[in-house]
Design a protein around this motif. Sequence first.
Motif: not given
Lengths: 358, 487
Positions: A168, A6-8, A54-55, A57, A68-69, A4, A72
């Motif tokens: 988040q 990490e992505q913002d 997701r990810g 943080v 977490v975002r 997965t 996720t």
Amino acid sequence: MTETPEQDISPTLLQRITEAAARREPLRIHGGDTKRDLLGRPVAGTALDISGHRGIVHYEPAELVVSVRAGTTIDYLLSALREQGQTLACEPPSLGGGATVGGTLACNLSGPARPWGGAMRDAVLGLEMINGKGQRLNFGGTVMKNVAGYDVSRLQAGAMGTLGVITQINLKVMPLPECVQTLAFECTAIDALGMMRERARQALPLNGACWHAGVLQLRLAGAETAVTHTARQLGGQALAESDTLWRDLRELRLPLFTQATPLWRLSLDPAAPLDDALTVSAIDWAGAQRWVATEADFDTVCASAAAAAGHACLFRGGERHAEVRSPLHAPDAAIQQRLKLAFDPERIFNPGRLYGWM
Amino acid sequence: MSQPPPGTRPDIDRAALAARMTACVGAHNVLSDRESMRPYECDALTLYRDMPLLVVLPENDQQVQAVMRCCSELQVPVVARGAGTGLTAGSMPHPEGILLSLAKLDRIVRISPQSCSATVQPGVSNLAISAAASRYGLYYAPDPSSQIACSIGGNVASNSGGVHCLKYGLTVHNLLSMTVITAQGERLQLGSAGLDSPGLDMMAIMTGSEGLLGIVTEITVKLLPQPPAARVLLAGFDSIRAAGDAVGTIIAAGIIPAGLEMMDALAVQAAEDFCQAGYPRAAQAILLCEVDGTEQEVEQHTGRLHELLQRAGASSLHIAQSEEERALLWRGRKATFPAVGRLAPDYYCMDGTIPRSAVSTVLEQIAGLSKHYGLRVANVFHAGDGNLHPLILFDAGDSEQVRKAESFGARILELCVAAGGCITGEHGVGLEKLRQMPVQFSHEELLQLEDIKAAFDPALNLNPGKGVPILKRCQEYRALPGRHQHD
């Protein structure tokens, strides 16, 4: 652990919401889309997919806090926590792997440990969200106690996305229990309910109490000495596979969750007697959550729940375009409607998901 | 009284209002002379005082409803008060409003041992619930230090904590349902006897709302089984940093103590002088660490904690050998505030929260500020949940010291926010911390909070000028006397 990255994507979400608000365009917010046909009413709106956001943080095991975002997955979060000997005490379902942290909070969906470990709403320390004016807001924080301002983060639990898009979440995490043991007792639903309440009143390392298919199961979790001692004290059959029922219950994989009859979840006074008119399929949460598969009409089921000082929710199946949860009293509904508009004045978020009028 | 500009709050005639209130609650439940109202002029933060137009003491839910309907009609501000043990001037009266005391709603309605719940009126004291439940082997978990006196209604209004929060949660985690009378005098039934309720989580938004959203007239709390065993360990450390690191070690080892408290040298000495609890006077910091549960669990965890604290470099380590000694060790901690109170004419109690790992850094910064302001400070810390209570010593008779103490306090709260924490862990915002709200919240966030307030109380009659700064409706607030205005 599945990959997965990490992505913002919050700038995209923000832009999308701002446009939707300007056009008064209804949005159907979703993550893994695992609860689309559960819990709420269907939403007519343009899909807003947050699963790309997701990810983890920030994770500080010694602080018992993870940020977490919202997109996720529960699976991803739980495996990261497990590496540090920790978990979410409310035992949320992963529903085949797709369930996200944001969706789980929005639905406030908890597993069998709920009476002892709390719900998602109890684990929330703070969050970031985007409201219907396209504003990015932070409430709560990353500390265990925070009473400045109203508890807006906890308000998102169970709001099913009607107040905003959660981006988040800061959650309290807890240590994994050192030892888990499940005991089984063959008995009727009535006897099971009596036994559950008896055990819930005692100081035992209990964190599961469910009756299903003629068997009461009690789950003990905690320090090994305490679990071993209590297991001896309570008797019953010690199950070699201690997690089977709890996993199937949490993941909605028992036959009662897939049969064709409309399935109701009743949230009641745990000590309320069983309603002879509505046959219970499973009693969980030491009596406080009861599953009923029935063709009985909405008013009948709601009246039964009200008689037990609780509420009903048409969890799965049935007529989902009508209301699916016990009605609110008029003054309460009026305030909830005003709260909705305080966050989402253009009514763009998940219109009708919670109630037809919201 | 200042003359409000047209179009804002109408002038209120005290005698006419007293007549209306008397019709609601009876003459014996309305106080209007200054001497009778004097005890209500402040809460436990005595720096802030004011007198209401009237003190009204309803005896039941129907009377509360009648009072609220009347105040809504007349646009009279209402400030609710429980036991008056609050520390933020949250229940300081409004000079143009009534002070609504819930003290006479003091009945334990029922204990339901089978459901593990208790239904009580808001004026019941926190400790009285556990006392009434004890015959069933049950208790109410949140235990603020003021639990002998503080009321459950006040606990709900401020989402009170206590020394056992890390394991057992705050007030919000221990409630099932409540009855609320709205600003307009309507009755709401929130929550249920079940664990989850449908719709928006109104229990969450009401809990900790500091009397700004409604008047709570009945509360059903969760009761827990009394743990059969509890033990407390007392560890002394040569530095704050070592004590702080020990806390991290315990948590990382997977043990959630029922209570985990830290005190610095000045707090230890004051407590020791006050009640001879047996704390090590030479220590720079002590930790009190309690575990509870079954006998087996307590025994296993006590052994493990002993080992962990030793390895963390404790300079002294002691396990309470009896229930009496355990009670004595806690008495020292719970008496710290009055004990510190003996060191100076007054003390000012702060309530910031910080991530646990920041404790030594923040306490070093506080020590620096203490030198800068020339005011001593004693620190007690709910180390388990990161809630820091610095007690600033000063003399309220010296206006320069008052100014310094307030400024010192404000700087501490800013330090907490900068360290990733917040301005209040359990005492609330009240009047005291309004100016720090913009440190923690952006303008847009404050507007969102204000919109929530308006959803419940559009006329802003409930506890105006407290809890959440009013931004866009400041027009109406010009009608308030100067000290109630804020930017």
